[in-house]
Enzyme design. Structure first.
Site, PDB file in Angstrom:
ATOM      1  N   HIS A 158       5.494  -0.613  -4.472  1.00 43.46           N
ATOM      2  CA  HIS A 158       4.553  -1.479  -5.190  1.00 43.46           C
ATOM      3  C   HIS A 158       3.811  -0.801  -6.329  1.00 43.46           C
ATOM      4  O   HIS A 158       2.726  -1.238  -6.708  1.00 43.46           O
ATOM      5  CB  HIS A 158       3.546  -2.078  -4.206  1.00 43.46           C
ATOM      6  N   TYR A 163       2.363   2.200  -6.675  1.00 42.33           N
ATOM      7  CA  TYR A 163       1.271   3.141  -6.454  1.00 42.33           C
ATOM      8  C   TYR A 163       1.783   4.562  -6.722  1.00 42.33           C
ATOM      9  O   TYR A 163       2.865   4.739  -7.270  1.00 42.33           O
ATOM     10  CB  TYR A 163       0.695   2.945  -5.057  1.00 42.33           C
ATOM     11  N   HIS A 181       3.536   5.246   2.119  1.00 37.17           N
ATOM     12  CA  HIS A 181       3.650   4.080   1.229  1.00 37.17           C
ATOM     13  C   HIS A 181       4.157   4.551  -0.134  1.00 37.17           C
ATOM     14  O   HIS A 181       3.418   5.125  -0.928  1.00 37.17           O
ATOM     15  CB  HIS A 181       2.287   3.408   1.099  1.00 37.17           C
TER      16      HIS A 181
END
Length: 677
Positions: free
Chosen positions: A120, A122, A117
């Site tokens: 977004h 992070y 991931h």
């Protein structure tokens, strides 16, 4: 993840978690599906309460996330994000190692793959985006430096579990958690196609454009313009599909915003008042001076903002004597009816066309399952009052009568849609009741279906007499003066609706059969394509073999020509030797090497050379133009040669006939027309 970063986050960094994940993964695999583990480290999108020893969260920067965003705390309240600690350069490889271990744990737990991931805002995104990354070491500054951390993670994970099991998620254009980019990459159609064609991406997904353009694939296909999206309408408040109420106390409807399929967006909490949670409109009776002599006073989200997002709503039902709420449905909710006064005959029709109805008295309640047609009729002599509750803040409403007769269906489609022909109406009724009218054929069902599936041309006389029942209904609805006439018309209308429902089942069955046939033909078509593909493959293989054989044939032919040349030279030497011993005359006169003929003089009774047994294969490349095949003849002066030939001719009795070699095959004694080669 070696420590949690928010209250509801799961992990995969110890054996207990690995064993727990196995149960979930096995359940997914049991259904024939695949499942990937997506790993994130949230970085500065955390709080000290989740960190070991109350330490600040880590990030690429020491700048905190702005007050525009809030972090969920352990007690359920929301706080501001704290100032993070920027990772030291030497610490980054330790973080990479945690990703590698997590990937190995995911595979041990049975996951089919692993997604990194990086979107977004992070931790990985905090390195990628120049709106956050303010580092001055090898991990900051240029785009190459900012991508270094992600690429190290990808390399470590790929080395651990294999590239075929690894995916990466990024979001260049999203500014979530202040993760802004000065030069974001927005992938439209052109850039997306370019990235795929140049193998720069394996998969490109479109989210926002798909929300505002449900037909995005077709628009891309024909290069049509796209609708602009409105982000504030992206997220719904219905708990069934995901509500802000799941993480908030309430979601009072913002009536100034447009209403979506699942309700309204949330009103600013600072503007919410107690009046949003109170509705006072059910104390007054509804106006029953209308066609149906019935009225519903709704307390839906549009009238009662406090129920927005909660999945509930309420209403008051008033039905005058003889009044009726005709067949209708609520597409978005189930309904419960409570009879407060009077008597109400209520019922609904199941999808199997079974009717469930009962006369309800004061204090009785009845439930109508979501989406099913139902009705209410006041069968008493006084006004009936009921209260209804719904399982949605926006249940919706569709009345069957209006759907059938109040629509804007084109006139040319009314006949095949409503079956106005008396003959066809009777035929349909007979067919569905297992009886046959007079003069009906065995193919009546097909005739009816054809009438409903063929485009109607009124000029061809297909529209026949108007159905008596419909004519009666239409005439009575025009007057609307006599209560009995209205109810009689409604009864006729109800019977018609039954016929249409049965017709619908009949056409549905026919369509299902056609769909099965279509699927069967599609399967055969696929099999034919596979066979064609196999034949094309075999044809290509044969073509390659043919090329190989041609090359070999050429090589063999060249070898034969070389061998034949050698044999010819050997025979010519032998023939020359025999000629020297017998005085055989020889020579040729043609200057065309390709069609050279040789004359051989055979002396009579000479055992050295038998008649008709001289065979010479002549290769044009072995013959020098203007020379004898057997070499130069003995030199003689002209006179001596003439006397010698005359003497020899007189001594030969009977005179020997010349024997010629065939131009075509080189055999003595015949010419081309008689050649047997």
């Amino acid at each position: 993840m070696w420590v949690p970063t928010c209250s509801w986050e799961s992990g995969i960094y110890n054996e207990v978690q690995v064993e727990a994940w196995k149960k979930l993964v096995d359940a997914v695999h049991a259904k024939g599906a695949i499942i990937f583990c997506q790993l994130w480290l949230v970085g500065c999108a955390s709080h000290q309460v989740y960190q070991s020893g109350g330490a600040p969260p880590i990030s690429s920067t020491s700048k905190p996330i702005s007050n525009r965003w809030r972090v969920l705390l352990l007690d359920g309240s929301y706080g501001i994000y704290p100032k993070p600690r920027a990772l030291e350069t030497y610490e980054i490889l330790d973080i990479v190692e945690h990703y590698r271990r997590a990937a190995l744990n995911a595979i041990r737990a049975g996951f089919d793959g692993f997604e990194i991931h990086g979107a977004h805002g992070y931790l990985i995104g905090q390195f990628l985006k120049d709106g956050i990354n303010d580092r001055t070491d090898a991990y900051g500054g240029s785009i190459d430096n900012r991508c270094k951390f992600l690429l190290q993670v990808v390399k470590a994970v790929v080395a651990a579990i294999g590239a075929e099991r690894v995916g990466v998620r990024i979001s260049p254009a999203i500014d979530h958690l202040d993760a802004t980019e000065s030069d974001p990459l927005g992938l439209g159609l052109a850039l997306g196609m370019q990235a795929l064609s140049q193998d720069e991406a394996d998969l490109i997904s479109y989210g926002r454009h798909f929300i505002s353009n449900p037909d995005l694939v077709m628009r891309f296909k024909i290069n049509a313009p796209l609708n602009k999206y409105i982000r504030k309408t992206f997220y719904t408040q219905d708990p069934v599909v995901g509500s802000h109420a799941a993480v908030q106390d309430f979601c009072v409807a913002d009536l100034t915003a447009p209403q979506g399929p699942a309700g309204y967006s949330c009103k600013d909490p600072s503007k919410v008042t107690v009046n949003d949670f109170v509705f006072s409109g059910l104390g007054n009776p509804g106006n029953t001076s209308n066609l149906f002599k019935a009225a519903l006073t709704p307390a839906f989200a549009a009238q009662f903002p406090g129920v927005n997002g909660l999945g509930i709503s309420f209403g008051r039902l008033d039905v005058a004597p003889g009044g009726v709420v005709p067949f209708h449905t609520h597409p978005g909710a189930s309904e419960i009816l409570f009879v407060a006064e009077g008597t109400i005959l209520a019922g609904f029709v199941s999808s199997a066309n079974t009717v469930y109805f009962k006369s309800l008295k004061m204090g009785d309640i009845m439930v109508f399952p979501q989406g099913l047609l139902h009705f209410e009729i006041n069968t008493g002599g006084t006004v009936a009052i009921g209260f209804v509750s719904f399982s949605s803040s926006n249940p919706g409403l569709q009345i069957l009568d209006y759907a059938l007769f109040g629509n804007n269906l084109p006139t040319e489609l009314e006949c095949p849609t409503y079956l106005k022909s008396i003959r066809k109406s009777k035929a349909l009724a007979a067919t569905l009741s297992d009886t046959k009218p007079e003069d009906d054929s065995d193919n009546e069902d097909d005739e009816i279906l054809n009438a409903f599936t063929t485009t109607v041309n009124p000029t061809e006389g297909i529209i026949e007499d108007v159905d008596e029942e419909e004519e009666f209904v239409e005439s009575k609805f025009e007057k609307m003066d006599d209560q009995d006439d209205i109810h009689t018309a409604y009864e006729k209308l109800y019977k018609l609706s039954e016929k249409y429902e049965k017709l619908y089942r009949l056409t549905t069955k026919k369509l299902n059969d056609m769909e099965l046939n279509r699927e069967e033909l599609s399967t055969k078509f696929d099999e034919a394509n596979q066979t064609i593909g196999a034949l094309r493959f075999e044809n290509n293989s044969l073509a390659e073999k043919t090329k190989e054989f041609k090359v070999k044939l050429f090589q063999v032919r060249a070898q034969l020509e070389r061998t034949s040349s050698a044999k010819l030279d050997e025979m010519l030497c032998l023939q020359k030797s025999a000629s020297d011993q017998t005085g055989l005359g020889y020579g040729f006169s043609s200057s065309n090497i390709a069609s050279t003929s040789i004359t051989v003089f055979v002396p009579p009774n000479n055992n050295a050379i038998e008649n008709n047994d001289v065979k010479t294969d002549i290769a044009s490349e072995n013959i020098d133009k203007g020379k004898s095949i057997l070499g130069a003849p003995p030199k003689q002066d002209k006179k001596e040669a003439k006397n010698s030939r005359a003497k020899k001719a007189n001594s030969q009795k009977p005179k020997q006939k010349k024997q010629h070699l065939c131009h075509h095959c080189g055999v003595v004694g015949h010419t081309r027309p008689n050649c047997y080669k």
